[in-house]
Every structure is written in structure tokens, then in C-alpha cells.
Design a protein around this motif. Structure first.
Motif, short mmCIF file in Angstrom:
data_model
loop_
_atom_site.label_atom_id
_atom_site.label_comp_id
_atom_site.label_asym_id
_atom_site.label_seq_id
_atom_site.Cartn_x
_atom_site.Cartn_y
_atom_site.Cartn_z
N THR A 56 100.37 39.14 16.73
CA THR A 56 99.71 39.58 15.52
C THR A 56 98.94 38.53 14.96
OG1 THR A 56 101.39 41.50 15.28
CG2 THR A 56 100.08 40.86 13.42
N ARG A 80 90.35 36.98 13.95
CA ARG A 80 89.60 37.74 12.95
C ARG A 80 89.02 36.85 11.87
NH1 ARG A 80 93.27 41.32 9.16
NH2 ARG A 80 93.67 39.15 8.29
N ALA A 114 95.88 37.37 16.77
CA ALA A 114 94.94 38.39 16.17
C ALA A 114 94.25 38.17 14.78
CB ALA A 114 95.28 39.81 16.42
N ARG A 115 95.06 37.87 13.91
CA ARG A 115 94.44 37.71 12.24
C ARG A 115 93.91 36.44 12.62
NH1 ARG A 115 99.81 39.84 10.34
NH2 ARG A 115 99.09 41.85 9.39
N SER A 159 97.65 46.88 8.25
CA SER A 159 99.21 46.72 8.69
C SER A 159 99.87 47.71 9.40
CB SER A 159 100.05 46.10 7.85
OG SER A 159 99.47 44.78 7.29
N LYS A 218 100.76 48.13 19.13
CA LYS A 218 100.75 47.33 20.15
C LYS A 218 100.24 47.82 21.40
CE LYS A 218 105.34 47.38 22.25
NZ LYS A 218 106.65 46.57 22.55
N LEU A 272 94.59 46.73 11.68
CA LEU A 272 95.42 45.31 11.45
C LEU A 272 95.06 44.94 10.08
CD1 LEU A 272 96.78 43.04 12.74
CD2 LEU A 272 94.46 41.91 12.96
N GLN A 315 98.75 48.67 12.75
CA GLN A 315 98.18 48.62 14.10
C GLN A 315 99.52 48.62 14.99
OE1 GLN A 315 98.81 45.98 12.14
NE2 GLN A 315 100.32 44.38 12.84
N ILE A 319 97.57 44.71 20.63
CA ILE A 319 96.46 44.54 19.82
C ILE A 319 95.11 44.00 20.87
CG2 ILE A 319 95.33 43.39 17.90
CD1 ILE A 319 98.03 43.02 16.79
N VAL A 328 90.06 43.58 16.89
CA VAL A 328 90.23 43.51 15.50
C VAL A 328 88.59 43.79 14.81
CG1 VAL A 328 91.92 41.89 15.12
CG2 VAL A 328 89.74 41.04 15.33
#
Length: 324
Positions: A21, A28, A24-25, A53, A57, A50, A55, A59, A62
Motif C-alpha cells: 500500500t 501515485r 502504491a502511494r 482508503s 488487494k 486508494l 482499496q 493494488i 492508482v
């Protein structure tokens, strides 16, 4: 194991790994920072699950929205080729800023592809079915705060307000801390529902927003949700900002309503069992709804039937009888 412990354990099977996670952030945010450096970009922010919050799995992608300066693009926002032009403009910026071969900001993007509303940017091999992508959408902000976004297939721009849903989800979470985690649980549950066609993730999230309570424990909250959603889904599931109409017009409303009703009946029995102190039976009933990943003790074995010897039959006495 208690009810809360079981829900905690099940939640861990639904939630994405924290490191994935975080990655991924970070990806992004890399795009957001790069796009904000462009002179015609006024804002760049995350959207999608995402950012809410909620999301599920794994992921794989995004979403980012880049708000452009209308003075820099006066032709955007009207019907015609400007929708595709906006997407091509994004593609050019992303490639210049972030392409793997010659990006000036970083070297992460291997391939870009135009979609209806956004540019899909592949950070992994495009032939990999699990390739991670960042979907970048262009938008123009209107006076009322809503957005106009390009719709390439219909050569037009359409209204949208993704920030409205982000805010509503945040409000519900502040009121009831179980909300976001249970949205993920319900998104996972939808994959087990016997309906025709798929159920969009956003359908479950909007139904949760409309049908979840804002207090109580998880068991009662889910029972309330399933009961209310069984009725609510038949009315259609619409964009909460009331701009884009029904989220999934081809949804099997009847099939999903029946699945909600069945889950509501089982949830009712689970809550009753828990109230009567039969925690094991309550856990088995929640497992019936959510599957084997929900921890529950095995059902007690049935005692074997007793086999008894047949009763002795006393022979009837024989009497002489006259034969004449």
C-alpha cells in the motif's frame, strides 16, 4: 476465539499488505509531484479507492486527476476532438516527465495507453496481467467546484465530482471507525455472489455509504447493511454526487438483492446466537457468509445413532380347537 478477534483476523486476510500500500502511494505521489511542476497544471490529486482508503488487494492501479488551467486550453471542455486532445496532452507530459528512457523528473513509465477518460501509464511490462499502472485524468474545475472530464469515445466532456465521494467516505469513517475496513470486506464478498455478470467495486462502496450504520459493532453493522441493501439495490445505485447517473446499468439487481437477503437472514441468526452466548455458532454463521477465511470452530460431530437389538417376541401359546 471471540467475535471481535475473528473479525480482526478476517480483516487481515482482506487488507493489502502495508508495504505494498505504501509503494502504491509513493508511485501515485511521484506522478502528482511531476505533474504539478507543469505550468498549465493548477492541481494534481489522487482519486479512486486508494484515496478513500477502501482499496481491495491486490493494488494494480492508482488514479490521479490533473486540473488544468482553462486559460491555457481554451478549446477544452466542448464537444468534438478536444476530449482526445486533452488525453494526448497528458500522454505527452507523462512521457516527457517520467518515461523510462528519457524522463526529466524520473524514469518509471514503460508504456502509455489512451482510455476513455484517462491515460493508463504502465510502470511494469504491459503484457503482464498484474502490471501496475497509474491512470491520469485531465479535468477542468467549474465555478461550483465540480469537474469536467474528457470522454474520448463520445467526443465530449462530462461532469464529475470524485472529491464528493472522498469527503462522504471520510465523514462516515470519522463517525464509525469500522466503516472503511468493512467496505473492503464487502468488496471481497461480492466476488462470491452468484449473480449474472460482475459487480463493480464502486457499487458496493456506494451501497455501504447509504446502508451502513454510524455506530454499533461490526456484527450488527453488517446485519443492518445486508437488510437495507437488499431493498436499496433494487432502486439502482447512483453516483452519490448525482452527476453521472447509475454506476452500473447492467447490474443484476434481482440477483444481488437475493444475495443480500440471504446474507441478512444468516447475519440475523449469527447475532442471535452471539446474544444467547453461543459464540461458536455465531462464528460458524459468519463463516457461512464470508467463506473459509473467516475463522470459526468446526461444527460438533453428531453422536452416532444407537443400534439396539430387536425386541424378543414371545411366541403365542398354541391351543387345541375343535375341528368339526
Amino acid at each position: 476465539m471471540g467475535i471481535d478477534d475473528a473479525f480482526d483476523a478476517f480483516q487481515r486476510t482482506v487488507n493489502e499488505d502495508i508495504d505494498k500500500t505504501r509503494l502504491a502511494r509513493e508511485r501515485r505521489d511521484l506522478f502528482k509531484t511531476a505533474l504539478r511542476s507543469e505550468p498549465d497544471v493548477l492541481e494534481a490529486f489522487g482519486s479512486g479507492s486508494l484515496s478513500r482508503s477502501t482499496q481491495l488487494k491486490p493494488i494494480h492501479d492508482v488514479d490521479i486527476i490533473a486540473i488544468y488551467d482553462p486559460d491555457e486550453h481554451p478549446e477544452w471542455g466542448s464537444e468534438g476532438p478536444s476530449a482526445e486532445d486533452a488525453l494526448e496532452h497528458i500522454r505527452g507530459q507523462v512521457n516527457r516527465l517520467l518515461s523510462q528512457s528519457s524522463g526529466t523528473h524520473d524514469n518509471v513509465v514503460r508504456h502509455t495507453l489512451l482510455r476513455n477518460h484517462a491515460v493508463k501509464c504502465f510502470l511494469d511490462d504491459p503484457d503482464d496481467p498484474d502490471a501496475f499502472t497509474v491512470d491520469v485524468m485531465a479535468a477542468l474545475r467549474q465555478e461550483d467546484g465540480t469537474l469536467l472530464i474528457p470522454e474520448q469515445l463520445n467526443t465530449r466532456w462530462v461532469p464529475a465530482d470524485p472529491e464528493y465521494l472522498i469527503g462522504k467516505v471520510a465523514d462516515h469513517q470519522r463517525a464509525w471507525p469500522h466503516f472503511r475496513p468493512l467496505v473492503r470486506v464487502l468488496k471481497q464478498w461480492r466476488h462470491t455472489v452468484p449473480v449474472e455478470g460482475r459487480i463493480k467495486s464502486l457499487v458496493m462502496e456506494v451501497l455501504a455509504l447509504n446502508c451502513m450504520p454510524k455506530s454499533g459493532n461490526r456484527s450488527e453493522g453488517l446485519k443492518t447493511f445486508f437488510t437495507a441493501a437488499a431493498v436499496r439495490v433494487n432502486e439502482g445505485v447512483r453516483d452519490p454526487a448525482d452527476l453521472c447517473g447509475e454506476i452500473q446499468p447492467d447490474l443484476d439487481h434481482e440477483g444481488l438483492s437475493a444475495a443480500f437477503a440471504e446474507a441478512a437472514e444468516i447475519a440475523e441468526r449469527a447475532c442471535t446466537a452471539a446474544a444467547e452466548g453461543d459464540t461458536d455458532q455465531a462464528l460458524r454463521l459468519w463463516q457461512e457468509i464470508f467463506g473459509e477465511d473467516f475463522p470459526a470452530p468446526a461444527a460438533p460431530a453428531k453422536a452416532p445413532a444407537l443400534i439396539t437389538a430387536p425386541a424378543l417376541i414371545t411366541p403365542r401359546p398354541i391351543k387345541d380347537a375343535p375341528q368339526g
